[in-house]
Scaffold this active site. Structure first.
Site, PDB file in Angstrom:
ATOM      1  N   HIS A 363      26.898  -7.692  26.209  1.00  0.00           N
ATOM      2  CA  HIS A 363      27.349  -8.130  26.973  1.00  0.00           C
ATOM      3  C   HIS A 363      26.744  -9.655  27.692  1.00  0.00           C
ATOM      4  CE1 HIS A 363      29.908  -4.512  28.415  1.00  0.00           C
ATOM      5  NE2 HIS A 363      28.821  -4.133  27.237  1.00  0.00           N
ATOM      6  N   LYS A 554      27.758  -7.152  44.203  1.00  0.00           N
ATOM      7  CA  LYS A 554      27.218  -7.043  42.811  1.00  0.00           C
ATOM      8  C   LYS A 554      25.589  -6.653  43.153  1.00  0.00           C
ATOM      9  CE  LYS A 554      29.422 -10.337  42.593  1.00  0.00           C
ATOM     10  NZ  LYS A 554      30.132 -10.982  41.601  1.00  0.00           N
ATOM     11  N   ARG A 555      25.134  -6.216  41.653  1.00  0.00           N
ATOM     12  CA  ARG A 555      23.630  -7.285  42.228  1.00  0.00           C
ATOM     13  C   ARG A 555      23.079  -7.492  42.155  1.00  0.00           C
ATOM     14  NH1 ARG A 555      20.962  -1.673  39.471  1.00  0.00           N
ATOM     15  NH2 ARG A 555      18.851  -3.600  39.301  1.00  0.00           N
ATOM     16  N   LYS A 560      23.678 -14.596  40.218  1.00  0.00           N
ATOM     17  CA  LYS A 560      24.431 -14.566  40.553  1.00  0.00           C
ATOM     18  C   LYS A 560      24.734 -15.116  42.500  1.00  0.00           C
ATOM     19  CE  LYS A 560      25.674  -9.616  38.377  1.00  0.00           C
ATOM     20  NZ  LYS A 560      26.810  -9.401  38.406  1.00  0.00           N
ATOM     21  N   THR A 662      33.543  -7.824  36.503  1.00  0.00           N
ATOM     22  CA  THR A 662      34.496  -7.005  36.549  1.00  0.00           C
ATOM     23  C   THR A 662      34.900  -6.987  38.285  1.00  0.00           C
ATOM     24  OG1 THR A 662      33.007  -4.842  37.000  1.00  0.00           O
ATOM     25  CG2 THR A 662      34.301  -5.906  34.342  1.00  0.00           C
ATOM     26  N   LYS A 666      38.404  -6.272  40.431  1.00  0.00           N
ATOM     27  CA  LYS A 666      38.877  -5.481  42.503  1.00  0.00           C
ATOM     28  C   LYS A 666      39.446  -6.405  43.531  1.00  0.00           C
ATOM     29  CE  LYS A 666      34.990  -3.074  40.254  1.00  0.00           C
ATOM     30  NZ  LYS A 666      33.551  -2.378  40.187  1.00  0.00           N
TER      31      LYS A 666
HETATM   32  C1  LIG Z   1      32.940  -3.901  39.454  1.00  0.00           C
HETATM   33  C2  LIG Z   1      31.140  -2.914  40.147  1.00  0.00           C
HETATM   34  C3  LIG Z   1      30.215  -3.654  39.641  1.00  0.00           C
HETATM   35  C4  LIG Z   1      30.463  -5.097  39.072  1.00  0.00           C
HETATM   36  O1  LIG Z   1      30.750  -6.310  39.896  1.00  0.00           O
HETATM   37  P1  LIG Z   1      30.243  -7.405  39.558  1.00  0.00           P
HETATM   38  O2  LIG Z   1      31.039  -7.899  40.217  1.00  0.00           O
HETATM   39  O3  LIG Z   1      31.171  -8.099  38.179  1.00  0.00           O
HETATM   40  O4  LIG Z   1      28.531  -7.952  39.263  1.00  0.00           O
HETATM   41  C5  LIG Z   1      29.048  -3.018  39.956  1.00  0.00           C
HETATM   42  N1  LIG Z   1      28.135  -2.233  40.894  1.00  0.00           N
HETATM   43  C6  LIG Z   1      29.003  -1.392  41.340  1.00  0.00           C
HETATM   44  C7  LIG Z   1      29.327  -0.539  41.986  1.00  0.00           C
HETATM   45  C8  LIG Z   1      30.904  -1.600  40.688  1.00  0.00           C
HETATM   46  O5  LIG Z   1      31.562  -0.630  41.025  1.00  0.00           O
END
Ligand SMILES: *Cc1c(COP(=O)(O)O)cnc(C)c1O
Length: 836
Positions: A363, A554-555, A560, A662, A666
């Site tokens: 990862h 996101k985190r 990022k 991911t 979404k």
């Molecule tokens: C999808 C998701 C992530 C991942 O987000 P990225 O934009 O891919 O870093 C992190 N936290 C939660 C709660 C998510 O649903």
């Protein structure tokens, strides 16, 4: 056939009503009129779980006796999100449930809000594991998700004066109606102690481990239902207990406190999730956690294998185990230990079985994020495993010395033992050597893995490597999260997309249908209005649903680049201040995400976002055309509100740093348009939607390599760009922070002198591309078209596709076709260049 079975067991409103009332009486012990919301939520959850248990037992029976291979998915993290609404949807019982409750004057949504979400993960990696569990069950693939039942999951985030404050997550304090402890499937796990040799009956010298202490693992099972297929898998999470809650010898000797201390120490193993999403929580306890859940899981698989009367030599034929990152890679020497020391197999045979069992998913490319354990720590905690790792390493390096004679550097790099500075155990090297398959999580990431991080291994073992681009489940991220859009799509193209996301392509028929475009737009605006209302209720900030909803959740991490986004907002602000009457497409910027508690720069990024929010939200010259919102405590439930409400998806990581992402998927399936770099899955999203429907900016990985070789000087970009100077100088002079010149100093110093994530180099490209976004949004017809095409072309990014690829290429398990799932796997041209 499966279809008819489901109908026969259809869940009726009367059934739910009587189940609910019965659980209120018999499980909760309260009459309806005096019951609290939590109690009602618990009664309802038990009612739903009852339905799942019947199917669960049927599912176990159906595959226990057959010769099917079972997937053991090992992950230190799971972020499943709330169960109630998801499981009702899977059972096709949401409407009958709503009806049943209405007849009792109870509102389903009120009860659903009582569910605390299991925060057993940090971010993308844990959510991926949850999406995979959903797809496995929906495809009807027998699988067990193994992990840790942390008593305290990821911290709850509060914001005080713009700073993150962490609060304990007590998700279990009112009990968890979804899980079932299985007391008679518990195992003991050893730690520490020593090893010794002895001679067995046939005169062979063998090893055994005499652990210094033991901890008991108790499984708690949560049903994972497939989507309307009557199939239920399980998520099996281990909780740590003392082997005996009182050590009687201590107790009799009067050492009551000592006996209790032992109990407390054992239980700390499953107490808390490490709140770092990028490893290097170099903690002894973390290694203990990893070994604890991995050992319990392997012992469980061996037990289930033997229950079927199968010889241990066939273990790999019954089980395929996937390692979600290196966290469970201690499973490789643990299975060897079981086979050698307990099952008394010879090395060669044990190694063949072990290697044929495991697959490893990488990862991260960041070398600093690859797990390494200090050798003395490892030796003290797991002495027998270290011996086995030495032996695996010796044998592997011997082979490599034959393959690459005289190449001592290469051999040193491939060793499982790091010799530079402090000696370490390198878990990624172990995972690659001990697995039959190694995969990255997006095309770019898999390519870069082969070229950089795992290059030596790729050159030695090219056939072992492949790509499995991540995906997400449309059942949670569209159907549950976005009912209005889902209804519109159902009406237009039917419901096949629920289990075959490629079906969304049918939406392309509507891109020139102006009535449909208009309905699409109105649906999205209604969703934005709902989020707007939530923001006002929780943050007291008014936002305009007609403005662009530009979202980054996101985190929080420097790679990022949430701070790049913040710098752009400041630049827009300066533009409005310079000319308050300029034509400007109104924008609402929404952020969410947690920072690791010890990650100072990430916390400063949150402070920057909140500071920018205070500034622009209250400035009369802005005239409400810019709003900035930081929504605290980003998690799955909040994600379900946010992803559907986005016009613009911010995927702006430094090229080469995001393995896949991911969140981007979404957003895309819900019709948001991406502004992004050529990084992670962005590359594939852009390929699918076409370059006209994606806002690309920034340096590529090759550009970055070149600049780095020449020597990157961020100052030059600062001097060259007047917009950038305006923003940086303003921050430096405290103009955006009520005169405080010091608060952002560490960030500015770093950006101007080092800028390891190339913000300054990408700033101009980002702001000019953002200007194009604004112009495109002003043309509603063009935007709606782009939005529909993004959704229509998101078929590839269903986790159903990802799981099908794992099943056929790595796990070698058939996907039952009776699941009502699609037949066509990826029409992906990428799969052909395999042999080399
Ligand atoms: C999808 C998701 C992530 C991942 O987000 P990225 O934009 O891919 O870093 C992190 N936290 C939660 C709660 C998510 O649903």
């Amino acid at each position: 056939m499966a279809q008819r079975a489901v109908k026969k067991n259809a869940i009726t409103s009367d059934g739910i009503r009587s189940g609910f009332l019965s659980h209120l009486t018999h499980t909760i012990g309260r009459p309806l009129e005096f019951s609290s919301m939590v109690e009602r939520y618990h009664a309802l959850s038990h009612t739903v779980r009852d339905q799942l248990m019947e199917q669960w037992i049927q599912a176990v029976e159906s595959y226990k006796n057959k010769n099917v291979r079972v997937v053991g998915y090992l992950s230190a993290e799971y972020l499943p999100g709330p169960h109630l609404m998801n499981d009702l949807q899977a059972l096709d019982a949401t409407e009958s449930c709503r009806e049943a409750l209405v007849s009792l004057q109870v509102d389903l949504d009120d009860l659903a809000r009582e569910e605390p979400e299991p925060g057993l993960g940090n971010g993308g990696l844990g959510r991926l594991a949850a999406c995979f569990m959903d797809s496995l069950a929906t495809l009807g693939v027998p699988a067990i998700g193994y992990g840790l039942r942390y008593e305290f999951g990821i911290f709850r985030q509060e914001i005080r004066d713009g700073w993150q404050v962490e609060r304990t997550d007590k998700w279990l304090q009112f009990g968890n109606p979804w899980e079932l402890p299985i007391m008679d499937a518990s195992f003991e796990v050893g730690f520490g102690g020593r090893t010794e040799t002895y001679t067995d009956d046939s005169g062979l010298v063998r090893w055994r481990w005499i652990p210094g202490r033991k901890v008991r693992g108790v499984p708690h099972d949560t049903p994972v239902p497939g989507y309307r297929n009557g199939f239920v898998n399980r998520l099996r999470l281990w909780s740590a207990e003392a082997v005996d809650s009182f050590d009687l010898s201590d107790f009799n000797a009067g050492d009551y406190m000592g006996a209790v201390r032992q109990k407390v120490e054992s239980e700390t193993i499953s107490k808390i999730l490490y709140p770092s999403d990028d490893n290097d929580a170099g903690k002894r306890l973390r290694l203990a956690q990893q070994y604890f859940f991995t050992s319990c899981s392997l012992q469980d698989m061996v037990r289930l294998h033997k229950l079927q009367g199968k010889p241990i030599t066939e273990f790999h034929q019954k089980w395929s185990i996937q390692l979600n990152d290196t966290h469970p890679s201690i499973g490789i020497p643990e299975l060897m230990r079981i086979l050698l020391d307990e099952e008394l197999l010879g090395w060669e045979e044990a190694w063949e079985i072990t290697q044929a069992t495991f697959g490893y998913t990488n990862h991260t490319l960041l070398p600093e994020a690859l797990e390494r354990w200090s050798l003395p720590l490892f030796a003290a905690l797991l002495p027998r495993h270290l011996e086995i790792i030495y032996e695996i390493n010796e044998r592997f390096l011997d082979r490599m010395r034959n393959r690459f004679p005289g190449d001592a550097d290469r051999i040193r790099r491939m060793s499982m033992i790091g010799e530079e500075g402090e000696r370490t155990v390198r878990m990624a090297n172990l995972a690659v050597v001990g697995s039959k398959a190694v995969n990255g999580v997006a095309e770019l990431h898999s390519d870069l893995l082969k070229q950089s991080t795992l290059r030596d291994f790729y050159e030695a073992l090219p056939d072992r490597f492949s790509n499995k681009t991540n995906g997400v489940t449309q059942r949670r991220w569209m159907m549950l999260a976005n009912p209005p859009l889902s209804s519109l799509i159902n009406e237009a193209i039917g419901t096949k997309w629920h289990t075959d996301l490629w079906e969304l392509r049918e939406l392309e028929r509507f891109v020139s249908d102006s009535a449909f475009l208009e309905r699409w737009r109105r649906t999205q605006e209604a969703t934005k209005a709902k989020l707007s209302q939530y923001i006002e209720e929780t943050q007291g900030i008014k936002t305009d649903p007609q403005s662009i909803f530009d979202i980054q959740v996101k985190r929080i991490h420097e790679y990022k680049r949430q701070h790049l986004n913040a710098l752009h907002i400041l630049s827009l602000y300066c533009q409005l201040k310079g000319n308050p009457n300029v034509t400007f497409t109104p924008r609402t910027f929404i952020f969410g995400g947690k920072a690791a508690p010890s990650y100072v720069m990430a916390k400063l990024i949150i402070k920057l976002i909140c500071t920018v929010g205070d500034l622009v939200n209250n400035d009369p010259d802005v005239k409400g055309r810019l709003k900035v919102v930081f929504l605290p405590d980003y998690n799955v439930s909040l994600g379900q509100r946010i992803y559907p409400a986005a016009d613009v998806s911010e995927q702006i990581s430094t090229a080469g740093k995001e393995a896949s992402g991911t969140g981007c998927m979404k957003f895309q399936m819900n019709g948001a348009v991406t502004i992004g770099t050529l990084d992670g899955a962005n590359v594939e999203i852009r390929k699918e939607v076409g370059q006209d429907n994606f806002f690309l900016f920034g340096l590529t990985t090759q550009d970055i390599d070149q600049i780095t070789q020449k020597g990157y000087r961020p100052q030059e970009f600062y001097e060259r760009s007047s917009k950038l100077r305006e923003v940086i100088d303003g921050l430096s002079e405290g103009r955006f922070s009520r005169g405080d010149r010091e608060v952002f100093r560490p960030m500015l110093d770093q950006l101007l002198n080092v800028d390891p994530y190339f913000l300054l180099a990408d700033f101009d490209s980002y702001t000019s591309t953002q200007a194009q976004v604004g112009a495109a949004y002003a043309d509603a017809k063009r935007w709606n078209r782009m939005s529909i095409l993004n959704s229509a072309r998101s078929g590839k990014f269903s986790s159903d596709r990802t799981i099908r690829e794992y099943c056929s290429d790595i796990w070698k398990v058939p996907v039952p076709s009776s699941s009502g799932a699609p037949k066509n796997t990826t029409p992906n041209p990428q799969t052909k260049r395999r042999s080399k």
